[in-house]
Enzyme design. Structure first.
Site, PDB file in Angstrom:
ATOM      1  N   ASN A   7       0.856  -1.194   0.000  1.00 39.59           N
ATOM      2  CA  ASN A   7       0.000   0.000   0.000  1.00 39.59           C
ATOM      3  C   ASN A   7       0.896   1.249   0.000  1.00 39.59           C
ATOM      4  OD1 ASN A   7      -1.398   2.270   1.081  1.00 39.59           O
ATOM      5  ND2 ASN A   7      -3.048   0.936   1.749  1.00 39.59           N
ATOM      6  N   HIS A  10       0.981   6.273   1.787  1.00 39.76           N
ATOM      7  CA  HIS A  10       1.714   7.252   2.588  1.00 39.76           C
ATOM      8  C   HIS A  10       2.877   7.905   1.837  1.00 39.76           C
ATOM      9  CE1 HIS A  10      -1.068   6.850   5.666  1.00 39.76           C
ATOM     10  NE2 HIS A  10      -0.783   5.591   5.935  1.00 39.76           N
ATOM     11  N   HIS A  43      -5.758   3.597  -1.332  1.00 34.69           N
ATOM     12  CA  HIS A  43      -7.078   3.913  -0.790  1.00 34.69           C
ATOM     13  C   HIS A  43      -7.466   5.300  -1.290  1.00 34.69           C
ATOM     14  CE1 HIS A  43      -9.720   4.115   3.130  1.00 34.69           C
ATOM     15  NE2 HIS A  43     -10.392   4.439   2.045  1.00 34.69           N
ATOM     16  N   ARG A  45      -9.569   7.895  -0.648  1.00 36.31           N
ATOM     17  CA  ARG A  45     -10.484   8.330   0.415  1.00 36.31           C
ATOM     18  C   ARG A  45     -11.410   9.416  -0.110  1.00 36.31           C
ATOM     19  NH1 ARG A  45      -8.991   6.698   5.670  1.00 36.31           N
ATOM     20  NH2 ARG A  45     -10.637   8.102   6.285  1.00 36.31           N
ATOM     21  N   ARG A  49      -7.261  12.906   0.948  1.00 36.15           N
ATOM     22  CA  ARG A  49      -6.150  13.527   1.673  1.00 36.15           C
ATOM     23  C   ARG A  49      -4.784  12.986   1.280  1.00 36.15           C
ATOM     24  NH1 ARG A  49      -8.144  11.016   7.102  1.00 36.15           N
ATOM     25  NH2 ARG A  49      -6.886   9.146   7.254  1.00 36.15           N
ATOM     26  N   HIS A  50      -4.728  11.839   0.646  1.00 37.38           N
ATOM     27  CA  HIS A  50      -3.419  11.400   0.119  1.00 37.38           C
ATOM     28  C   HIS A  50      -3.538  11.029  -1.369  1.00 37.38           C
ATOM     29  CE1 HIS A  50      -5.090   7.606   1.530  1.00 37.38           C
ATOM     30  NE2 HIS A  50      -4.689   7.750   2.787  1.00 37.38           N
ATOM     31  N   GLU A  70      -8.707   0.354  -2.535  1.00 36.58           N
ATOM     32  CA  GLU A  70      -9.513   0.356  -1.298  1.00 36.58           C
ATOM     33  C   GLU A  70     -10.484   1.505  -1.401  1.00 36.58           C
ATOM     34  OE1 GLU A  70      -7.522   0.788   2.411  1.00 36.58           O
ATOM     35  OE2 GLU A  70      -6.200  -0.856   1.919  1.00 36.58           O
ATOM     36  N   THR A 100      -6.839   6.359  10.331  1.00 33.38           N
ATOM     37  CA  THR A 100      -6.749   5.265   9.371  1.00 33.38           C
ATOM     38  C   THR A 100      -8.038   4.459   9.497  1.00 33.38           C
ATOM     39  OG1 THR A 100      -5.433   3.337   8.665  1.00 33.38           O
ATOM     40  CG2 THR A 100      -5.511   3.778  11.029  1.00 33.38           C
ATOM     41  N   THR A 101      -8.213   3.464   8.631  1.00 31.55           N
ATOM     42  CA  THR A 101      -9.413   2.637   8.723  1.00 31.55           C
ATOM     43  C   THR A 101      -9.489   2.049  10.132  1.00 31.55           C
ATOM     44  OG1 THR A 101      -8.968   2.066   6.421  1.00 31.55           O
ATOM     45  CG2 THR A 101     -10.667   0.794   7.549  1.00 31.55           C
ATOM     46  N   GLU A 151     -10.797  -9.557   3.293  1.00 31.82           N
ATOM     47  CA  GLU A 151      -9.519  -9.215   3.923  1.00 31.82           C
ATOM     48  C   GLU A 151      -9.759  -9.113   5.422  1.00 31.82           C
ATOM     49  OE1 GLU A 151      -7.361  -5.846   2.324  1.00 31.82           O
ATOM     50  OE2 GLU A 151      -6.373  -5.501   4.244  1.00 31.82           O
ATOM     51  N   HIS A 197      -3.470  -4.753   8.009  1.00 28.88           N
ATOM     52  CA  HIS A 197      -3.627  -3.596   8.880  1.00 28.88           C
ATOM     53  C   HIS A 197      -2.679  -3.705  10.074  1.00 28.88           C
ATOM     54  CE1 HIS A 197      -5.110   0.098  10.392  1.00 28.88           C
ATOM     55  NE2 HIS A 197      -5.983   0.182   9.424  1.00 28.88           N
ATOM     56  N   GLY A 219       1.239  -1.426   4.390  1.00 27.31           N
ATOM     57  CA  GLY A 219       1.578  -0.094   3.911  1.00 27.31           C
ATOM     58  C   GLY A 219       2.503   0.657   4.832  1.00 27.31           C
ATOM     59  N   HIS A 220       1.960   1.131   5.936  1.00 24.04           N
ATOM     60  CA  HIS A 220       2.662   2.098   6.769  1.00 24.04           C
ATOM     61  C   HIS A 220       4.061   1.649   7.179  1.00 24.04           C
ATOM     62  CE1 HIS A 220       3.610   4.298  10.522  1.00 24.04           C
ATOM     63  NE2 HIS A 220       3.146   5.307   9.818  1.00 24.04           N
TER      64      HIS A 220
HETATM   65  N1  PXP Z   1      -5.896  -3.098   4.609  1.00 22.92           N
HETATM   66  C1  PXP Z   1      -6.808  -2.103   4.722  1.00 22.92           C
HETATM   67  C2  PXP Z   1      -8.229  -2.410   4.410  1.00 22.92           C
HETATM   68  C3  PXP Z   1      -6.418  -0.809   5.102  1.00 22.92           C
HETATM   69  O1  PXP Z   1      -7.341   0.171   5.198  1.00 22.92           O
HETATM   70  C4  PXP Z   1      -5.052  -0.557   5.335  1.00 22.92           C
HETATM   71  C5  PXP Z   1      -4.625   0.831   5.693  1.00 22.92           C
HETATM   72  O2  PXP Z   1      -4.806   1.670   4.599  1.00 22.92           O
HETATM   73  C6  PXP Z   1      -4.144  -1.615   5.189  1.00 22.92           C
HETATM   74  C7  PXP Z   1      -4.592  -2.879   4.851  1.00 22.92           C
HETATM   75  C8  PXP Z   1      -2.684  -1.427   5.408  1.00 22.92           C
HETATM   76  O3  PXP Z   1      -2.475  -1.105   6.741  1.00 22.92           O
HETATM   77  P1  PXP Z   1      -1.052  -0.582   7.204  1.00 22.92           P
HETATM   78  O4  PXP Z   1      -0.800   0.704   6.502  1.00 22.92           O
HETATM   79  O5  PXP Z   1      -1.207  -0.449   8.673  1.00 22.92           O
HETATM   80  O6  PXP Z   1      -0.062  -1.647   6.807  1.00 22.92           O
END
Ligand code: PXP
Length: 247
Positions: A7, A10, A43, A45, A49-50, A70, A100-101, A151, A197, A219-220
């Site tokens: 992802n 960021h 994602h 949104r 915002r990103h 997403e 975040t979600t 997921e 996540h 992602g993060h």
């Molecule tokens: N899966 C979903 C549905 C998410 O909303 C996110 C965050 O955007 C992720 C996975 C990835 O999460 P992280 O950035 O904490 O790895």
């Protein structure tokens, strides 16, 4: 082996901090693919915002693995997905102002909206996934909606082992057991199982070892690490640009 979807939201967050043109999430996506990522996730949104609509358009033209969008199941975003045709659409809940979600979809409360979005996307040939908490009743409800994949939300698991996992720890094992049981249940109902996540280099392995989980979305933590492992080279390159000779 479990696949990895990266992802790149960021990267766009850093770009938007200066409303500049770099760093470009599309460039990051292509580098992630070169490094072996099996898919790219962004994602879009509602507050943009990103990631912006044009990022998704450019990713659609550039990503050669799989593009997973997403998205909240709103008419506006479903319309964009139908136009831009990601390979996969992951429906997620969105709350204005959230960092975040925050959790999985409330599949029971919002069944009609989710089903309608999933049907439109599915009919257009987009694979639909639902981001859900690892709870038995939610998994049953998701299977009833008729999507091919879900997921599982690993946020609670990740929060129980933010640093180094203690497999003997009670909270760790409770949350891990929920994810593993949910994966078995979902696979038993014929769903493809993904997860994500909050996963990190430290806590990913027990989850990637769950046999029913075919793909993780992370992602993060990857973007955080990329900033640090790239720092030394970036400073060296700036010094070179200023006329210093490379060491
Ligand atoms: N899966 C979903 C549905 C998410 O909303 C996110 C965050 O955007 C992720 C996975 C990835 O999460 P992280 O950035 O904490 O790895």
């Amino acid at each position: 082996m479990t696949k990895l979807g990266v992802n790149v939201d960021h990267v766009a967050t850093v770009r938007e901090a200066r409303q500049a043109i770099e760093p470009d999430p599309v460039a990051a996506a292509l580098l992630a693919e070169l490094a072996g990522a099996h898919g790219i996730t962004v994602h879009l949104r509602q507050d943009r915002r990103h990631i912006k609509d044009d990022d998704v358009r450019r990713l659609r033209e550039s990503v050669t693995t799989r593009l997973n969008l997403e998205m909240a199941p709103t008419d506006e975003i479903v319309g964009i997905a139908l136009r831009l045709r990601p390979d996969q659409a992951t429906l997620v809940p969105e709350r204005e102002g959230e960092v975040t979600t925050e959790g999985g979809l409330d599949v029971m409360q919002n069944a009609a909206r989710i089903e309608s979005a999933a049907r439109k996307l599915g009919e257009a040939g987009i694979q639909v996934s639902l981001f859900i908490d690892p709870r038995p009743e939610i998994i049953e409800a998701s299977a009833r909606i008729g999507v091919p994949m879900v997921e599982l939300n690993t946020r609670a698991y990740s929060e129980t082992c933010p640093r180094s996992p203690d497999p003997a720890g009670r909270a760790f094992s409770e949350e891990f057991t929920k994810v593993a049981a949910a994966a078995r249940q979902a696979a038993g109902l014929g769903l493809q199982v993904l997860a994500g996540h909050g996963l990190t280099y430290r806590n990913v392995r027990p989850i990637s070892d769950i046999p029913q989980i075919v793909e993780l979305n992370i992602g993060h933590n990857i973007i955080s690490r990329a900033v640090l492992v790239g720092m030394e080279r970036a400073v060296r390159e700036m010094l070179e640009a200023m006329g210093y000779r490379s060491a």
